[in-house]
Design a protein around this motif. Structure first.
Motif, mmCIF file in Angstrom:
data_model
loop_
_atom_site.group_PDB
_atom_site.id
_atom_site.type_symbol
_atom_site.label_atom_id
_atom_site.label_comp_id
_atom_site.label_asym_id
_atom_site.label_seq_id
_atom_site.Cartn_x
_atom_site.Cartn_y
_atom_site.Cartn_z
ATOM 1 N N PRO A 7 0.630 -1.150 -0.133
ATOM 2 C CA PRO A 7 -0.174 0.176 0.203
ATOM 3 C C PRO A 7 0.725 1.120 -0.032
ATOM 4 C CG PRO A 7 -0.660 -1.398 1.917
ATOM 5 C CD PRO A 7 0.683 -1.945 1.204
ATOM 6 N N ILE A 8 0.375 2.228 -0.585
ATOM 7 C CA ILE A 8 0.903 3.539 -0.657
ATOM 8 C C ILE A 8 0.163 4.412 0.294
ATOM 9 C CG2 ILE A 8 1.423 5.595 -1.993
ATOM 10 C CD1 ILE A 8 1.957 3.746 -4.239
ATOM 11 N N PHE A 9 0.684 5.364 1.199
ATOM 12 C CA PHE A 9 0.149 6.134 2.213
ATOM 13 C C PHE A 9 0.436 7.672 1.817
ATOM 14 C CE2 PHE A 9 0.321 1.968 4.149
ATOM 15 C CZ PHE A 9 -0.980 1.751 4.671
ATOM 16 N N ALA A 10 -0.467 8.660 1.735
ATOM 17 C CA ALA A 10 -0.439 9.865 1.766
ATOM 18 C C ALA A 10 -0.219 10.565 3.172
ATOM 19 C CB ALA A 10 -1.170 10.643 0.999
ATOM 20 N N VAL A 11 0.799 11.170 3.832
ATOM 21 C CA VAL A 11 0.731 11.776 5.102
ATOM 22 C C VAL A 11 0.729 13.048 4.974
ATOM 23 C CG1 VAL A 11 2.259 11.665 7.022
ATOM 24 C CG2 VAL A 11 1.854 9.499 5.803
ATOM 25 N N HIS A 12 -0.013 13.624 5.815
ATOM 26 C CA HIS A 12 -0.016 15.018 5.633
ATOM 27 C C HIS A 12 0.224 15.502 7.154
ATOM 28 C CE1 HIS A 12 -2.339 18.987 6.067
ATOM 29 N NE2 HIS A 12 -1.419 19.300 5.365
ATOM 30 N N TYR A 13 1.365 16.313 7.095
ATOM 31 C CA TYR A 13 1.852 17.194 8.376
ATOM 32 C C TYR A 13 1.209 18.409 8.430
ATOM 33 C CZ TYR A 13 5.574 13.618 9.656
ATOM 34 O OH TYR A 13 6.306 12.546 9.999
ATOM 35 N N SER A 14 0.847 18.968 9.883
ATOM 36 C CA SER A 14 0.488 20.337 9.809
ATOM 37 C C SER A 14 1.338 20.923 10.943
ATOM 38 C CB SER A 14 -1.110 20.415 10.404
ATOM 39 O OG SER A 14 -1.718 19.776 9.617
ATOM 40 N N TYR A 15 1.833 22.044 10.685
ATOM 41 C CA TYR A 15 2.591 22.682 11.527
ATOM 42 C C TYR A 15 2.026 24.114 11.848
ATOM 43 C CZ TYR A 15 6.277 20.041 8.821
ATOM 44 O OH TYR A 15 7.123 19.052 8.339
ATOM 45 N N SER A 16 2.685 24.586 12.967
ATOM 46 C CA SER A 16 2.072 25.990 13.476
ATOM 47 C C SER A 16 3.233 26.783 13.720
ATOM 48 C CB SER A 16 1.509 25.745 14.854
ATOM 49 O OG SER A 16 2.501 25.383 15.788
ATOM 50 N N GLU A 17 3.474 28.141 13.825
ATOM 51 C CA GLU A 17 4.237 29.244 13.994
ATOM 52 C C GLU A 17 5.047 28.853 14.996
ATOM 53 O OE1 GLU A 17 5.450 31.484 12.137
ATOM 54 O OE2 GLU A 17 3.952 30.722 10.572
ATOM 55 N N ALA A 18 4.374 28.042 16.355
ATOM 56 C CA ALA A 18 5.120 27.810 17.286
ATOM 57 C C ALA A 18 6.445 26.951 17.182
ATOM 58 C CB ALA A 18 4.084 27.433 18.374
ATOM 59 N N THR A 19 6.084 26.006 16.168
ATOM 60 C CA THR A 19 6.924 24.856 15.899
ATOM 61 C C THR A 19 8.159 25.349 15.141
ATOM 62 O OG1 THR A 19 5.853 23.712 14.167
ATOM 63 C CG2 THR A 19 5.528 23.141 16.414
ATOM 64 N N VAL A 20 8.224 26.692 14.453
ATOM 65 C CA VAL A 20 9.501 27.077 13.617
ATOM 66 C C VAL A 20 10.842 26.754 14.223
ATOM 67 C CG1 VAL A 20 10.054 28.934 12.329
ATOM 68 C CG2 VAL A 20 7.724 28.436 12.015
ATOM 69 N N PRO A 21 11.020 27.491 15.288
ATOM 70 C CA PRO A 21 12.427 27.255 15.773
ATOM 71 C C PRO A 21 12.784 25.732 15.996
ATOM 72 C CG PRO A 21 11.243 29.021 17.249
ATOM 73 C CD PRO A 21 10.216 28.385 16.233
ATOM 74 N N GLY A 22 12.099 24.959 16.467
ATOM 75 C CA GLY A 22 12.374 23.598 16.816
ATOM 76 C C GLY A 22 12.649 22.923 15.127
ATOM 77 N N ARG A 23 11.657 23.190 14.188
ATOM 78 C CA ARG A 23 11.917 22.721 13.058
ATOM 79 C C ARG A 23 12.981 23.136 12.388
ATOM 80 N NH1 ARG A 23 7.673 24.334 9.732
ATOM 81 N NH2 ARG A 23 6.797 25.568 11.441
ATOM 82 N N ASP A 24 13.661 24.270 12.559
ATOM 83 C CA ASP A 24 14.772 24.982 11.977
ATOM 84 C C ASP A 24 15.926 23.861 12.602
ATOM 85 O OD1 ASP A 24 13.299 26.662 10.513
ATOM 86 O OD2 ASP A 24 13.755 28.507 11.707
#
Length: 94
Positions: free
Chosen positions: A2-19
């Motif tokens: 199977p193939i799965f589409a995964v959608h991640y949602s982010y917020s402005e609050a997580t920008v520093p951590g994601r960087d």
């Protein structure tokens, strides 16, 4: 498999951590691309999230795999939506 589409949602609050964790996250993605479980991925242009396309044995295998993502581990993804996808035309169609 199977193939799965995964959608991640982010917020402005997580920008520093994601960087901070982006290099580790992209290395994790690269490992799965090399292994053949990740077919494609990338962020949305507006910064609101990302789309990841995986091919795994089943939904349980995908759940275990996603738990190892550095972004997930560091709680930098606000919401995850997973849908099994059945492509009929294009690059991912069988």
């Amino acid at each position: 498999m199977p193939i799965f589409a995964v959608h991640y949602s982010y917020s402005e609050a997580t920008v520093p951590g994601r960087d901070t964790y982006r290099p580790e996250h992209r290395a994790w993605l690269g490992d799965h691309l090399a292994a053949g479980t990740l077919l494609s991925s990338g962020p949305f242009a507006d910064g609101s999230g990302a789309l990841l396309v995986f091919q795994t044995a089943d939904a349980d295998a995908l759940t275990a795999l996603l738990a190892d993502d550095p972004f997930a581990r560091e709680k930098l993804v606000d919401h995850v939506a997973v849908l099994e996808w059945v492509p009929v035309l294009g690059a991912f169609a069988s």
